[in-house]
Write a protein that holds these residues in place. Structure first.
Motif, PDB file in Angstrom:
ATOM      1  N   SER A 191      43.917  48.126  52.547  1.00  0.00           N
ATOM      2  CA  SER A 191      43.318  49.370  52.105  1.00  0.00           C
ATOM      3  C   SER A 191      43.958  49.850  50.990  1.00  0.00           C
ATOM      4  CB  SER A 191      43.253  50.439  53.256  1.00  0.00           C
ATOM      5  OG  SER A 191      42.665  50.157  54.372  1.00  0.00           O
ATOM      6  N   LYS A 192      43.122  49.924  49.892  1.00  0.00           N
ATOM      7  CA  LYS A 192      44.023  50.793  48.713  1.00  0.00           C
ATOM      8  C   LYS A 192      44.275  52.107  49.020  1.00  0.00           C
ATOM      9  CE  LYS A 192      41.824  51.492  44.797  1.00  0.00           C
ATOM     10  NZ  LYS A 192      41.075  51.287  43.504  1.00  0.00           N
ATOM     11  N   VAL A 193      45.684  52.683  48.600  1.00  0.00           N
ATOM     12  CA  VAL A 193      45.820  53.935  49.065  1.00  0.00           C
ATOM     13  C   VAL A 193      46.352  54.699  47.618  1.00  0.00           C
ATOM     14  CG1 VAL A 193      46.770  53.513  51.337  1.00  0.00           C
ATOM     15  CG2 VAL A 193      48.338  53.275  49.437  1.00  0.00           C
ATOM     16  N   ALA A 194      46.551  54.229  46.693  1.00  0.00           N
ATOM     17  CA  ALA A 194      47.039  54.809  45.404  1.00  0.00           C
ATOM     18  C   ALA A 194      46.797  53.883  44.231  1.00  0.00           C
ATOM     19  CB  ALA A 194      48.399  55.292  45.612  1.00  0.00           C
ATOM     20  N   SER A 195      46.795  54.365  43.011  1.00  0.00           N
ATOM     21  CA  SER A 195      46.509  53.520  41.709  1.00  0.00           C
ATOM     22  C   SER A 195      47.449  54.419  40.637  1.00  0.00           C
ATOM     23  CB  SER A 195      45.205  53.354  41.531  1.00  0.00           C
ATOM     24  OG  SER A 195      44.427  54.397  41.186  1.00  0.00           O
ATOM     25  N   SER A 196      47.612  53.651  39.377  1.00  0.00           N
ATOM     26  CA  SER A 196      48.142  54.295  38.508  1.00  0.00           C
ATOM     27  C   SER A 196      47.609  53.384  37.084  1.00  0.00           C
ATOM     28  CB  SER A 196      49.731  54.192  38.311  1.00  0.00           C
ATOM     29  OG  SER A 196      50.316  54.573  37.324  1.00  0.00           O
ATOM     30  N   ASP A 197      47.795  54.330  36.056  1.00  0.00           N
ATOM     31  CA  ASP A 197      47.581  53.665  34.600  1.00  0.00           C
ATOM     32  C   ASP A 197      48.557  53.025  34.008  1.00  0.00           C
ATOM     33  OD1 ASP A 197      44.940  53.722  35.061  1.00  0.00           O
ATOM     34  OD2 ASP A 197      44.477  55.637  34.559  1.00  0.00           O
ATOM     35  N   VAL A 198      49.822  53.497  34.334  1.00  0.00           N
ATOM     36  CA  VAL A 198      51.121  53.250  33.820  1.00  0.00           C
ATOM     37  C   VAL A 198      52.069  52.502  34.664  1.00  0.00           C
ATOM     38  CG1 VAL A 198      51.176  55.490  32.610  1.00  0.00           C
ATOM     39  CG2 VAL A 198      52.149  55.461  34.746  1.00  0.00           C
ATOM     40  N   GLY A 199      53.307  51.875  34.463  1.00  0.00           N
ATOM     41  CA  GLY A 199      54.066  50.895  35.101  1.00  0.00           C
ATOM     42  C   GLY A 199      54.601  51.475  36.159  1.00  0.00           C
ATOM     43  N   THR A 202      44.254  65.056  61.161  1.00  0.00           N
ATOM     44  CA  THR A 202      44.378  64.663  59.536  1.00  0.00           C
ATOM     45  C   THR A 202      44.660  62.977  59.604  1.00  0.00           C
ATOM     46  OG1 THR A 202      45.545  66.521  59.316  1.00  0.00           O
ATOM     47  CG2 THR A 202      45.779  65.009  57.458  1.00  0.00           C
ATOM     48  N   TRP A 203      43.894  62.524  58.656  1.00  0.00           N
ATOM     49  CA  TRP A 203      44.026  60.865  58.403  1.00  0.00           C
ATOM     50  C   TRP A 203      43.740  60.859  56.971  1.00  0.00           C
ATOM     51  CZ3 TRP A 203      39.954  63.995  60.312  1.00  0.00           C
ATOM     52  CH2 TRP A 203      38.766  64.051  59.664  1.00  0.00           C
ATOM     53  N   LEU A 204      44.080  59.406  56.545  1.00  0.00           N
ATOM     54  CA  LEU A 204      43.964  59.054  55.272  1.00  0.00           C
ATOM     55  C   LEU A 204      42.728  58.589  54.795  1.00  0.00           C
ATOM     56  CD1 LEU A 204      47.336  56.850  55.023  1.00  0.00           C
ATOM     57  CD2 LEU A 204      46.872  59.037  53.870  1.00  0.00           C
ATOM     58  N   ASP A 205      42.261  58.822  53.590  1.00  0.00           N
ATOM     59  CA  ASP A 205      40.935  58.483  53.008  1.00  0.00           C
ATOM     60  C   ASP A 205      41.046  57.013  52.959  1.00  0.00           C
ATOM     61  OD1 ASP A 205      38.657  57.899  51.402  1.00  0.00           O
ATOM     62  OD2 ASP A 205      39.244  59.478  49.753  1.00  0.00           O
ATOM     63  N   ASN A 206      39.967  56.351  53.515  1.00  0.00           N
ATOM     64  CA  ASN A 206      40.057  54.985  53.197  1.00  0.00           C
ATOM     65  C   ASN A 206      39.310  54.433  52.102  1.00  0.00           C
ATOM     66  OD1 ASN A 206      37.120  55.385  53.642  1.00  0.00           O
ATOM     67  ND2 ASN A 206      36.879  54.168  55.420  1.00  0.00           N
ATOM     68  N   LEU A 207      39.060  55.292  51.049  1.00  0.00           N
ATOM     69  CA  LEU A 207      38.468  54.875  49.875  1.00  0.00           C
ATOM     70  C   LEU A 207      37.333  54.043  49.921  1.00  0.00           C
ATOM     71  CD1 LEU A 207      41.974  53.723  48.220  1.00  0.00           C
ATOM     72  CD2 LEU A 207      40.844  56.163  48.161  1.00  0.00           C
ATOM     73  N   VAL A 208      36.470  54.280  50.920  1.00  0.00           N
ATOM     74  CA  VAL A 208      35.407  53.751  51.234  1.00  0.00           C
ATOM     75  C   VAL A 208      34.340  54.923  51.260  1.00  0.00           C
ATOM     76  CG1 VAL A 208      33.853  52.116  52.455  1.00  0.00           C
ATOM     77  CG2 VAL A 208      36.185  51.585  51.983  1.00  0.00           C
ATOM     78  N   ASP A 209      34.726  55.878  52.378  1.00  0.00           N
ATOM     79  CA  ASP A 209      33.872  56.877  52.637  1.00  0.00           C
ATOM     80  C   ASP A 209      34.348  58.153  52.063  1.00  0.00           C
ATOM     81  OD1 ASP A 209      32.460  55.406  55.235  1.00  0.00           O
ATOM     82  OD2 ASP A 209      34.248  55.159  55.433  1.00  0.00           O
ATOM     83  N   ASN A 210      33.184  59.055  52.188  1.00  0.00           N
ATOM     84  CA  ASN A 210      33.706  60.391  51.970  1.00  0.00           C
ATOM     85  C   ASN A 210      33.019  61.386  52.822  1.00  0.00           C
ATOM     86  OD1 ASN A 210      30.879  60.491  51.263  1.00  0.00           O
ATOM     87  ND2 ASN A 210      31.052  61.090  49.156  1.00  0.00           N
ATOM     88  N   GLN A 211      32.316  60.727  54.070  1.00  0.00           N
ATOM     89  CA  GLN A 211      32.212  61.393  55.172  1.00  0.00           C
ATOM     90  C   GLN A 211      32.564  60.652  56.191  1.00  0.00           C
ATOM     91  OE1 GLN A 211      27.881  62.855  54.885  1.00  0.00           O
ATOM     92  NE2 GLN A 211      27.638  61.461  53.163  1.00  0.00           N
ATOM     93  N   TYR A 212      32.969  61.538  57.329  1.00  0.00           N
ATOM     94  CA  TYR A 212      33.643  60.891  58.547  1.00  0.00           C
ATOM     95  C   TYR A 212      33.343  61.834  59.886  1.00  0.00           C
ATOM     96  CZ  TYR A 212      36.929  59.179  55.020  1.00  0.00           C
ATOM     97  OH  TYR A 212      37.401  58.443  53.956  1.00  0.00           O
ATOM     98  N   GLN A 213      33.255  61.336  60.870  1.00  0.00           N
ATOM     99  CA  GLN A 213      33.371  61.752  62.215  1.00  0.00           C
ATOM    100  C   GLN A 213      34.599  61.600  63.119  1.00  0.00           C
ATOM    101  OE1 GLN A 213      30.501  60.260  65.631  1.00  0.00           O
ATOM    102  NE2 GLN A 213      29.338  61.638  64.359  1.00  0.00           N
ATOM    103  N   VAL A 214      34.710  62.721  63.981  1.00  0.00           N
ATOM    104  CA  VAL A 214      36.008  62.699  64.897  1.00  0.00           C
ATOM    105  C   VAL A 214      35.548  62.632  66.248  1.00  0.00           C
ATOM    106  CG1 VAL A 214      38.427  63.759  65.334  1.00  0.00           C
ATOM    107  CG2 VAL A 214      37.577  63.691  63.004  1.00  0.00           C
ATOM    108  N   LEU A 215      36.254  62.030  67.187  1.00  0.00           N
ATOM    109  CA  LEU A 215      35.885  61.680  68.336  1.00  0.00           C
ATOM    110  C   LEU A 215      37.244  62.109  69.284  1.00  0.00           C
ATOM    111  CD1 LEU A 215      34.157  59.580  67.037  1.00  0.00           C
ATOM    112  CD2 LEU A 215      33.183  58.771  69.306  1.00  0.00           C
ATOM    113  N   VAL A 216      36.830  62.915  70.150  1.00  0.00           N
ATOM    114  CA  VAL A 216      38.096  63.192  71.254  1.00  0.00           C
ATOM    115  C   VAL A 216      37.966  62.702  72.583  1.00  0.00           C
ATOM    116  CG1 VAL A 216      39.674  64.999  71.984  1.00  0.00           C
ATOM    117  CG2 VAL A 216      38.869  65.093  69.576  1.00  0.00           C
ATOM    118  N   SER A 217      38.808  62.001  73.260  1.00  0.00           N
ATOM    119  CA  SER A 217      38.484  61.432  74.534  1.00  0.00           C
ATOM    120  C   SER A 217      39.701  61.591  75.097  1.00  0.00           C
ATOM    121  CB  SER A 217      37.932  60.009  74.261  1.00  0.00           C
ATOM    122  OG  SER A 217      37.672  59.700  75.498  1.00  0.00           O
TER     123      SER A 217
END
Length: 679
Positions: free
Chosen positions: A529-537, A592-607
């Motif tokens: 999973s990509k978590v961050a990016s940059s245009d500089v070094g 709270t969770w990290l964006d998976n950089l694929v979705d912008n819509q999520y669902q949470v289940l509690v069990s």
């Protein structure tokens, strides 16, 4: 065709293998999580139009035994592969008709066949990790012949020329994006540099187009371009004309110089310092890129249309009439490729690939592959010595990834791969006909190969592969952008956390990247999973390890340069966080969770159950199934349902599980916390 679920002639302890594996047993399928489905032939008939789902199907003339959703064998007779009459090539095929492993099957005794099958299964266990990452992605069926190897953009877009005088582009998904007529037949491979596509036409022009299909400029030249273009890191363009001249253009298309070198010229290659190496007749010329003056001129004995390849030591690898000669940057002879008996080793007239200090070449017929030491020419391995049950039929330029795995297209209609370090063969899968060049692109932490193939060379096929390009000259044209220059991959370093660290709580990744010419993008991955990016070094990224499931992770820093080369540094860390404790008196918690950089819509289940068979509450409402956020706090009403379920457990502390599902990407994370009912 053998009946579905049957494997002809193979038995175990007197029972047909199909029955022993219970391939037709619905209970077996459910236990393995398999799905029933139609046949491979049914899938074959689904494709329509220019693109279709044929990438995973057997080549024409071969059969499928079993159906998707069952353990199946796909088989075919390959006289060029096998040892004699009566032999067949068996593939163990996955539920989607994707081949997993090749096995040999003959008309010998059943015991011999069973022995081969069992050895095949053992081989599968050893190589499954590699083969599982080779997956067909898409297939494009074009309306005209594709003239040259496709050129790939960083986003996976594909650019190519067809013989109906069109420049075409595909989306990363393999669907048509645009097509334009550039005023003549395209006569050179397309080069991508700085977001601009460059090529020559039959109208005595060099043209530049944007990746959206818009012309930026065109420049008339004195002759039809007769060689591939080479584009230096500073954007200068070089090519040979049919008049025997070397032409040089500025990045804006204005003419820089042209110099006559002979009656015909070969493809130019740009060295690390900008020097242009190009043959004129039998002579190699080193040309000053600023003035066009010839620095040196040496007799290389034969003209050649094979581009010069350069290693990280700036040595020149020159193939003439099937003879491989190696020279230093001053034109001094170093060595010539020879076989084990000391005779000339005739090699295929295509650009070799280099991984580390190993040069990989195919012989003139494509039926043997050699690994040579780049400094001495010593033979490090011979494919047939290492692999006794596979004979290659290499058709065009190979490609090597950063893990040293070489892929090539075979004349029998497969894409195959082996190890550049020792020549060990790993496997193959169908490629919809005899393919040509393997063009390898870095695709996130993994890679992607696109090749032209199929009847009339009108098909493009894409495959997901384990890694992007590696080595000082990873493929024909040097990279998937075909810039034809020596350009080293970026240097990357993760300074913290350290390799082997055990991390609890918050942490920061500190990484840097640099390049010999121009650095493009820098990306940070945790696992896949990509978590961050940059245009500089420089890249700094902070997070809390508690947002991840406990376990071991690879943290990888990837940097891409202007030539499409990818540099990678990876550290392995362990996240170890105790389950947090939440008191009842605190009210509803916030998940709270990290964006998976694929979705912008999520669902949470509690069990209360880690299998989530019957969730107590979810984030869904009557009007909205998905939420557009990376955190969620249950309402008081929903939290009351969780407390009621917890009170059914007599313990004062209860484990509560929660899971996040992405609308596209599926499961994002599964976590738990301890609910303390006493506070």
């Amino acid at each position: 065709m053998v009946a579905s679920g049957q494997v002809e002639g193979v038995r175990m302890r007197g029972v047909p293998l199909a029955e022993h594996l219970r391939m037709d047993d619905a209970r077996f399928q459910r236990r393995r999580g398999l799905r029933p489905g139609g046949s491979c032939q049914a899938q074959r008939s689904q494709g329509q139009g220019e693109s279709g789902p044929h990438g995973h199907l057997p080549p024409p003339g071969e059969g499928a035994v079993g159906a998707p959703g069952r353990l199946s064998l796909w088989y075919g007779f390959r006289p060029s592969r096998l040892r004699g009459a009566g032999w067949r090539d068996l593939l163990l095929v996955s539920e989607s008709c994707k081949p997993i492993i090749r096995m040999l099957y003959s008309d010998e005794t059943e015991e011999e066949n069973m022995r081969r099958v069992l050895w095949g299964v053992l081989f599968l266990l050893a190589t499954l990790a590699v083969q599982a990452s080779y997956e067909p992605l898409w297939q494009y069926n074009g309306p005209a012949t594709i003239l040259f190897a496709p050129t790939l953009g960083n986003d996976g877009s594909v650019y190519f020329a067809t013989d109906d005088e069109k420049l075409r582009a595909l989306t990363p998904q393999g669907t048509p994006a645009w097509a334009v007529k550039p005023g003549g037949l395209i006569v050179t491979p397309i080069v991508l540099h700085g977001g601009v596509l460059y090529f020559g036409t039959s109208s005595l022009e060099i043209r530049a187009y944007s990746t959206a299909g818009n012309m930026i400029w065109k420049q008339s030249v004195g002759a039809v371009p007769a060689t591939p273009l080479a584009v230096a890191a500073d954007g200068k363009i070089y090519f040979g004309g049919k008049d025997g001249d070397l032409y040089a253009l500025n990045p804006d298309g204005s003419q820089r110089f042209h110099v006559h070198l002979g009656t015909e010229v070969g493809p130019p290659t740009v060295g690390h310092d900008g020097t242009v190496y190009i043959t004129g007749d039998n002579f190699m010329h080193a040309v000053n890129p600023n003035s066009g003056m010839v620095i040196w001129r040496k007799n290389f004995f034969n003209a050649s249309k094979v581009p010069v390849v350069m290693d990280r030591y700036d040595d020149l690898f020159y193939i003439r009439e099937g003879i491989l000669d190696v020279y230093d940057v001053h034109g001094q002879f170093l060595w010539e490729a020879r076989d084990q008996q000391g005779g000339l080793l005739l090699v295929k007239r295509m650009a070799p690939v280099i991984y580390g200090d190993t040069l990989v070449v195919a012989d003139d017929g494509g039926s043997e592959i050699y690994g040579l030491d780049v400094s001495t020419g010593a033979i490090l391995w011979v494919f047939s010595d290492v692999n006794t049950e596979w004979t290659p039929e290499v058709t065009a330029s190979m490609a090597v990834d950063r893990n040293g795995i070489v892929a090539y297209l075979d004349a029998t209609g497969v894409i195959a791969w082996f190890d550049a370090v020792d020549g060990s063969f790993y496997g193959y899968m169908p490629s919809m006909g005899a393919g040509k060049e393997a063009v390898l692109l870095g695709w996130g932490i993994k890679g992607r190969i696109v090749t032209r193939t199929g009847p009339g060379t009108q098909v493009l096929a894409a495959y997901a592969v384990p890694a992007g390009p590696g080595g000082s000259w990873s493929q024909g044209g040097m990279s998937a952008r075909h810039v034809q220059r020596r350009d080293d991959e970026p240097f990357t370093a993760i300074h913290s956390p350290g390799d082997g660290s055990v991390i609890t709580g918050a942490f920061t990744v500190n990484g840097t990247a640099s390049d010999d010419f121009s650095l493009g993008k820098v990306e940070l991955y945790i696992g896949q999973s990509k978590v961050a990016s940059s245009d500089v070094g420089t890249l700094l990224w902070s997070t809390n390890s508690a947002l991840f499931d406990d376990g071991t992770y690879d943290i990888s820093l990837l940097a891409t340069d202007s030539a499409g080369n990818v540099g990678v540094d990876t550290v392995t860390v362990t996240f170890d966080n105790p389950a947090p404790v939440h008191n009842v008196s605190q009210g509803p918690p916030t998940f709270t969770w990290l964006d998976n950089l694929v979705d912008n819509q999520y669902q949470v289940l509690v069990s209360m159950d880690p299998t989530f068979t019957t969730p107590v509450v979810t984030s869904s409402s009557k009007t909205k199934k998905w939420i557009r956020a990376t955190s969620w706090k249950p309402s008081d009403k929903k939290w009351a349902k969780v407390l009621a379920a917890a009170n059914l457990v007599p313990n004062p502390q209860v484990t509560v599980y929660w899971r996040v599902i992405g609308r596209i990407g599926g499961e994002v994370t599964t976590r738990s916390f301890t609910l303390d009912k006493t506070h």
